[in-house]
Design a protein around this motif. Structure first.
Motif: not given
Length: 142
Positions: A15-18, A52-53, A118-122
């Motif tokens: 399980v990982q966030m990329i 998310n941030e 600015s804090a919205q990353h995919i």
């Protein structure tokens, strides 16, 4: 004009966030689409797409909460031999975690740039890794 591009990612953990933000921004900037929409869509049922941030503490909180909501060691029915795969599947937690996350996000494109905070990353969120994964970036506009 419509344009479809795919991104390939290799996860390194179960399980990982990329974070795929920079690659999606680059694809949009090079697409030739000035104004429109971009959709980011995972091609898999055990991955999710979330916004998310980009802070390690936020990523850790998300992954820990997913584990609490859908523990790996619970009893699941989807833990049997699948003739279509030729193997035993035991990845119900990955299916359920990805369902909670969703499989896509969408942003406006204005002046060849994604319109976002600015804090919205995919993020592509791996829930059944490590595996090679594909994400589609579909752009529509003029």
């Amino acid at each position: 004009m419509n344009k479809l591009v795919s991104i390939s990612c290799m996860s390194e953990q179960a399980v990982q966030m990329i974070n795929i933000t920079e690659e999606v921004h680059r694809i949009v900037a090079e697409s030739g689409i000035t104004n429109g929409l971009v959709a980011v869509i995972t091609a898999h049922t055990t991955t999710g797409i979330t916004i998310n941030e980009p802070l390690e503490c936020v990523e850790t909180d998300i992954l820990q909460r997913l584990e609490k909501l859908v523990p790996d060691d619970d009893k699941y029915i989807h833990a049997h031999f699948l003739p279509s795969y030729g193997a035993t599947s035991n990845n119900s937690p990955g299916h359920l975690k990805s369902m909670l996350l969703g499989n896509n996000c969408m942003f406006p494109i204005q002046e060849s740039r994604i319109v976002c905070g600015s804090a919205q990353h995919i993020y592509l969120v791996e829930c059944d890794g490590p595996q090679t994964r594909k994400v589609y970036v579909q752009m529509m506009g003029e």
